[in-house]
Design a protein around this motif. Structure first.
Motif, PDB file in Angstrom:
ATOM      1  N   ALA A 133      -8.890  -3.535  -3.309  1.00 42.09           N
ATOM      2  CA  ALA A 133      -8.536  -4.088  -4.613  1.00 42.09           C
ATOM      3  C   ALA A 133      -7.598  -2.766  -5.367  1.00 42.09           C
ATOM      4  O   ALA A 133      -8.196  -1.821  -5.154  1.00 42.09           O
ATOM      5  CB  ALA A 133      -9.733  -4.452  -5.161  1.00 42.09           C
ATOM      6  N   GLY A 134      -6.478  -3.217  -5.788  1.00 42.99           N
ATOM      7  CA  GLY A 134      -5.764  -2.198  -6.551  1.00 42.99           C
ATOM      8  C   GLY A 134      -4.610  -3.309  -7.291  1.00 42.99           C
ATOM      9  O   GLY A 134      -4.480  -4.078  -7.847  1.00 42.99           O
ATOM     10  N   THR A 143      10.963  -1.151  -3.040  1.00 43.61           N
ATOM     11  CA  THR A 143       9.781  -0.774  -3.262  1.00 43.61           C
ATOM     12  C   THR A 143       8.567  -1.305  -4.027  1.00 43.61           C
ATOM     13  O   THR A 143       8.714  -0.449  -5.111  1.00 43.61           O
ATOM     14  CB  THR A 143      10.068  -0.380  -1.788  1.00 43.61           C
ATOM     15  OG1 THR A 143      11.174  -0.404  -1.183  1.00 43.61           O
ATOM     16  CG2 THR A 143       8.628  -0.074  -1.427  1.00 43.61           C
ATOM     17  N   ASN A 144       7.776  -1.958  -3.763  1.00 47.01           N
ATOM     18  CA  ASN A 144       7.007  -2.021  -4.677  1.00 47.01           C
ATOM     19  C   ASN A 144       6.104  -0.686  -4.775  1.00 47.01           C
ATOM     20  O   ASN A 144       5.856  -0.151  -3.468  1.00 47.01           O
ATOM     21  CB  ASN A 144       6.221  -3.080  -5.070  1.00 47.01           C
ATOM     22  CG  ASN A 144       6.565  -4.563  -4.588  1.00 47.01           C
ATOM     23  OD1 ASN A 144       7.734  -4.100  -5.686  1.00 47.01           O
ATOM     24  ND2 ASN A 144       6.335  -5.744  -4.507  1.00 47.01           N
ATOM     25  N   VAL A 145       5.276  -0.602  -5.472  1.00 42.47           N
ATOM     26  CA  VAL A 145       4.777   0.577  -5.510  1.00 42.47           C
ATOM     27  C   VAL A 145       3.027  -0.071  -5.341  1.00 42.47           C
ATOM     28  O   VAL A 145       2.863  -0.724  -6.366  1.00 42.47           O
ATOM     29  CB  VAL A 145       4.675   2.442  -6.069  1.00 42.47           C
ATOM     30  CG1 VAL A 145       6.077   2.040  -6.330  1.00 42.47           C
ATOM     31  CG2 VAL A 145       4.532   1.309  -7.752  1.00 42.47           C
ATOM     32  N   TYR A 146       1.719   0.765  -5.122  1.00 46.69           N
ATOM     33  CA  TYR A 146       0.397   0.265  -5.805  1.00 46.69           C
ATOM     34  C   TYR A 146      -0.916   1.301  -6.124  1.00 46.69           C
ATOM     35  O   TYR A 146      -0.148   2.690  -4.861  1.00 46.69           O
ATOM     36  CB  TYR A 146       0.248  -0.650  -4.868  1.00 46.69           C
ATOM     37  CG  TYR A 146      -0.075  -0.487  -3.121  1.00 46.69           C
ATOM     38  CD1 TYR A 146      -1.211   0.366  -2.541  1.00 46.69           C
ATOM     39  CD2 TYR A 146       1.003  -0.779  -2.103  1.00 46.69           C
ATOM     40  CE1 TYR A 146      -0.727   0.672  -1.507  1.00 46.69           C
ATOM     41  CE2 TYR A 146       1.164  -0.737  -1.036  1.00 46.69           C
ATOM     42  CZ  TYR A 146      -0.025  -0.050  -0.574  1.00 46.69           C
ATOM     43  OH  TYR A 146       0.113   0.589   1.288  1.00 46.69           O
ATOM     44  N   VAL A 157      -5.904   5.270  -2.559  1.00 44.76           N
ATOM     45  CA  VAL A 157      -4.805   5.053  -1.601  1.00 44.76           C
ATOM     46  C   VAL A 157      -3.991   5.220  -2.701  1.00 44.76           C
ATOM     47  O   VAL A 157      -3.678   4.218  -3.556  1.00 44.76           O
ATOM     48  CB  VAL A 157      -4.768   4.481  -0.443  1.00 44.76           C
ATOM     49  CG1 VAL A 157      -5.747   5.162   1.132  1.00 44.76           C
ATOM     50  CG2 VAL A 157      -4.617   3.164  -0.650  1.00 44.76           C
ATOM     51  N   ALA A 158      -2.568   5.546  -2.688  1.00 46.50           N
ATOM     52  CA  ALA A 158      -1.153   4.801  -3.624  1.00 46.50           C
ATOM     53  C   ALA A 158       0.341   5.348  -2.571  1.00 46.50           C
ATOM     54  O   ALA A 158      -0.141   5.408  -0.966  1.00 46.50           O
ATOM     55  CB  ALA A 158      -1.663   6.739  -4.367  1.00 46.50           C
ATOM     56  N   ASN A 159       1.036   4.207  -2.673  1.00 48.21           N
ATOM     57  CA  ASN A 159       2.849   3.857  -2.251  1.00 48.21           C
ATOM     58  C   ASN A 159       3.078   4.979  -3.399  1.00 48.21           C
ATOM     59  O   ASN A 159       3.239   3.974  -4.144  1.00 48.21           O
ATOM     60  CB  ASN A 159       1.958   2.596  -1.018  1.00 48.21           C
ATOM     61  CG  ASN A 159       3.812   2.678  -0.848  1.00 48.21           C
ATOM     62  OD1 ASN A 159       4.327   3.002  -1.190  1.00 48.21           O
ATOM     63  ND2 ASN A 159       3.187   2.919   0.281  1.00 48.21           N
TER      64      ASN A 159
END
Length: 170
Positions: A133-134, A143-146, A157-159
Motif C-alpha cells: 500500500a502506498g 515517470t510516476n513516483v511513489y 520503499v520509494a521510487n
C-alpha cells in the motif's frame, strides 16, 4: 377545474384531469398508492410523509427542506449505470457513505481535518496482510513516483522516477 381539496381515499383507479383539460387549485390528498403515467408537475411544495421513490429521469429545481432523520430519498433502483447529477453545491450535515468499487473525485484541492488516511481499510482485523500500500503521484509525461509499504519485506520503499529501481527507506 376543481377548486378546494381534491381527495382520493380508496384503492381503486381514479383520474385527475390533466393540465390540458383541467387543474386542481388547492390540495390534492392521496391515501394509498398513486401512479403517474406521464408528467407530475408541482408548482410549490411537495410533501412526502414516508419514502419518495423516483424511477427515471427527474429534475428537482429547488431545494429539499427539513428532510427528517430516517426518511429516504431514492432515485432509481440502484442498478448499474443509473446516475444522479446535481448541478450546484451539495451540503451534507451528517455522515456520507459511498458504496461501490470506484470513487472518482474531480477536484483541484482536497482538505482533510483527519491526520491519518487509512489505506486497505477493507482488510479484516484478523486477516494476514498480503497487499502493498502506498501513495502514487501521477506526473503526466514524466515517470510516476511513489512511496509504498512493502508487505512482503515489512519496510518502506520509494521510487524517485529517475530509474526503475525502488529505494528502500531506512
Amino acid at each position: 377545474n376543481m377548486n378546494g381539496v381534491f381527495e382520493i381515499s380508496n384503492t381503486t383507479d381514479s383520474t385527475v384531469p390533466s393540465a390540458g383539460s383541467g387543474s386542481v387549485d388547492g390540495a390534492l390528498r392521496v391515501q394509498g398508492g398513486v401512479g403517474v403515467a406521464k408528467d407530475l408537475r408541482v408548482g410549490s411544495d411537495l410533501y412526502v410523509k414516508e419514502t419518495l421513490e423516483v424511477d427515471g429521469p427527474t429534475t428537482f429545481n429547488n431545494q429539499y427542506h427539513n428532510v427528517n432523520t430516517g426518511h429516504v430519498i431514492t432515485v432509481g433502483s440502484g442498478a448499474e449505470g443509473q446516475t444522479l447529477t446535481i448541478a450546484g453545491d451539495v451540503v451534507i450535515n451528517h455522515n456520507l457513505t459511498v458504496s461501490g468499487t470506484v470513487t472518482t473525485i474531480n477536484t483541484e484541492e482536497i482538505k482533510l481535518a483527519d491526520n491519518e488516511i487509512v489505506l486497505n481499510s477493507n482488510l479484516a482485523t484478523n486477516a494476514n496482510p498480503t497487499e502493498d500500500a502506498g501513495i502514487l503521484i501521477n506526473r503526466g509525461s514524466a515517470t510516476n513516483v511513489y512511496v509504498r509499504w512493502n508487505e512482503t519485506g515489512d519496510y518502506w520503499v520509494a521510487n524517485n522516477g529517475l530509474s526503475e529501481n525502488e529505494f528502500r527507506l531506512a
